[in-house]
Design a protein around this motif. Sequence first.
Motif, short mmCIF file in Angstrom:
data_model
loop_
_atom_site.label_atom_id
_atom_site.label_comp_id
_atom_site.label_asym_id
_atom_site.label_seq_id
_atom_site.Cartn_x
_atom_site.Cartn_y
_atom_site.Cartn_z
N TRP A 21 0.82 -1.20 0.00
CA TRP A 21 0.00 0.00 0.00
C TRP A 21 0.86 1.26 0.00
O TRP A 21 1.97 1.27 0.51
CB TRP A 21 -0.92 0.04 1.23
N ALA A 22 0.31 2.33 -0.57
CA ALA A 22 0.96 3.64 -0.50
C ALA A 22 -0.11 4.72 -0.48
O ALA A 22 -1.08 4.67 -1.25
CB ALA A 22 1.90 3.85 -1.67
N LEU A 23 0.07 5.68 0.41
CA LEU A 23 -0.83 6.84 0.51
C LEU A 23 -0.01 8.08 0.22
O LEU A 23 1.00 8.33 0.89
CB LEU A 23 -1.45 6.92 1.91
N THR A 24 -0.43 8.85 -0.77
CA THR A 24 0.26 10.08 -1.13
C THR A 24 -0.67 11.24 -0.83
O THR A 24 -1.80 11.30 -1.33
CB THR A 24 0.63 10.10 -2.62
N ALA A 25 -0.21 12.15 0.02
CA ALA A 25 -1.03 13.30 0.40
C ALA A 25 -0.18 14.56 0.35
O ALA A 25 1.03 14.53 0.61
CB ALA A 25 -1.60 13.11 1.81
N GLY A 26 -0.83 15.67 -0.01
CA GLY A 26 -0.07 16.91 -0.09
C GLY A 26 -0.97 18.12 0.00
O GLY A 26 -2.20 18.04 -0.07
#
Length: 720
Positions: free
Chosen positions: A455-460
Amino acid sequence: MPLRSAPFRTRTACSPFRPSAPARALARTGLFWGAGLLAAAPVAGWAQAEPAAALGEVQVSADRAGEAATPARRAQSASRLGLSVLETPRSVSVVERETLEQQGATTERDVLRNVSGVASRSEYYGSYSQFSVRGLWANNTYNYLRDGAKFMHLIDPPLFNIERVEVIKGPAALEYGQVAPGGLIQYVSKLPQAEALRSVRAGVGSHGWRSGEFDLTGPIDTEGTLLYRLTGGASRGGSAVDGITPEKRGLGGALEWRITPQTRWRVQAETYRLETTSYPGVPVPVPTDPRSADAVDESRFYGEPWLTTQGRMHFYASELTHRFSDALDARLYVSRNETERDVLLPMLSGVSGNRVARSYWLAPGQSYRSDTVLAELRGRWTTGAVEHRLLAGVDWRAMESRYGSSGTGPLPAVDLWNPATGIAAPAAATGSPAIASDARNPGIYLQDRMAWGPWALTAGLRHDRLKDRYVKPQLDASKTQPSIALSYEPMPGTMVYASHARSFQANVGTLLAGNVAAPPSEGKQVEVGVKQEWLSRRLLTTASLFELELTNSPASDPANPGYSVLTGRQRIRGLELEAKGRIAPGWTVTAQTTFMDPKVLADTVAGANVGHRVALATKRTASLWTQYRIAAVPGLWVGGGLTHQGDKFLANDNRRRLPGYTVADLAVGYEMAGGLRLQANLKNAADKRYYLDGTSNAAGFTSVTPGEARALQVTLDYAF
């Protein structure tokens, strides 16, 4: 100009040369903080974005039969986080140079036909093309990139110095600030290589087309710490229209200094010039039927020889990178893009009694300048089971536009079937250029990609401000934009993702009733997709579903002429499919198709255009290009492809429909011993009559712009 690069194998490993510690410290300190002050080139144009570890040794190999799916795992230039195409949780299309060479690409339209979701939107009198991405206009000021910096897109860009093109779909405000929400088009320059490469190319073809190019690169010193690249190209002719002979010429250069194994500095410059007679298209005899223009000989010229377009582009850039450790690297970029234009345009305004009414518009003395400065840090670390990839940065952009005095007037009508042109030019509009806009656009952003297991969560989050002091009333807009995406890799080579992104675009010069500056338009998108590698990573496929919405779109105010209202709301739902790579030994393919439903949800007059298709948006596009190497004859290959673009309406009222088209191209090439290669491209092999653009008035169509007629191009290139 067709593109050319010889086979290459590049090592970016640093040489044994190593300056003393004081020298290294001085170089790092002085160059990192002083690069922006260099006068030689208003520094930086941050080229190919790579992960921090990429400053070590890297092996790159290009297969003359077309790269397999290796670009899927290479870092994108357009990703400031250093993600590869496979890792990126949104649709990204990459057009490699190898594909452009096979197709004999000479225009930007040739390049972008390979990209899903992109359609030719309009033609600006033969000087450049405009495009829609996912049904929405790619803004010429905000939606084009050159080596990662915003780029003014106002003349057909040169291709002799381009390594590849990347198209990032959907809103990308997190990394690039204000943009129209359809997507970004990124041009990646050729960069200096550690291994010597020299190539020259000459071409001839139909309609008097002539072309020549060169590409030189390699080390300057014996240690390999100084590298260079010099490219250039020129072409003349290629238009099937009487009296129109486009000329293009340019020169590009880059230097790279590998100061230490951890520190590199690159500067580059490019100049380019385009000269052509402005092309108004062909008249439409029956205004309600654009296909009635088929009866008009497309070689006929309905403008005037003195109505010309001249464009000059200059680009300067520099990039300084330093790796503090395997977990932290920094960058400083500065770039300048200058464009000057003299635009003198003919316009066709209808047919009456076999006479074509005409007029002109003179707009000389246009100049545009865009300066960009960017500083950022990228880091990696682990907290428990979570691996973080963090990006923090600030950027600043200044944009200035100047216009000289403009003028309009009538031209004598000409015969529909045998136009006689050549009247004396009227007195040109005079006056020194005056500032039309002077904007500043600073931004600050933070992004974190958190990966654990598959899994990967990318937030910005990004905050932008745009201020234009020359707009009255003064424009001063700001916006904070979030972005979030979740991806899952159930097995190596498979990535499933879902993302949400937002964007904003200032409506510069748009006034509401009462002389109130209009607030920005806004975009938002939800996208889900899957990326899959096949055949031992030789083939990459991408499938994505999206819903994209544009709100606060300006439209004419019916109650207050000369002013706007922000009632425009448009929604595009679509499916994109792409495949790229090698499906068998010696057999490569690049294919894409897009299905969209671009719908007007609100417009100026309540209910008037609701439910109609968005202006200039197509419902479908598709293209295929394939190359096959004939094993029985080493060095011989054949290729071919199809390009399809659906119909489109000129306005939201959907009254004027421009038909769609499908065009076929063929190619054959032979690579000989000693670095020689001979290639022939037959474009529009069936000599299909089709139309790229059109103009209209209340009565119907007034003109249409034909696409390229059948043309043969033969090129010979030599790599040594």
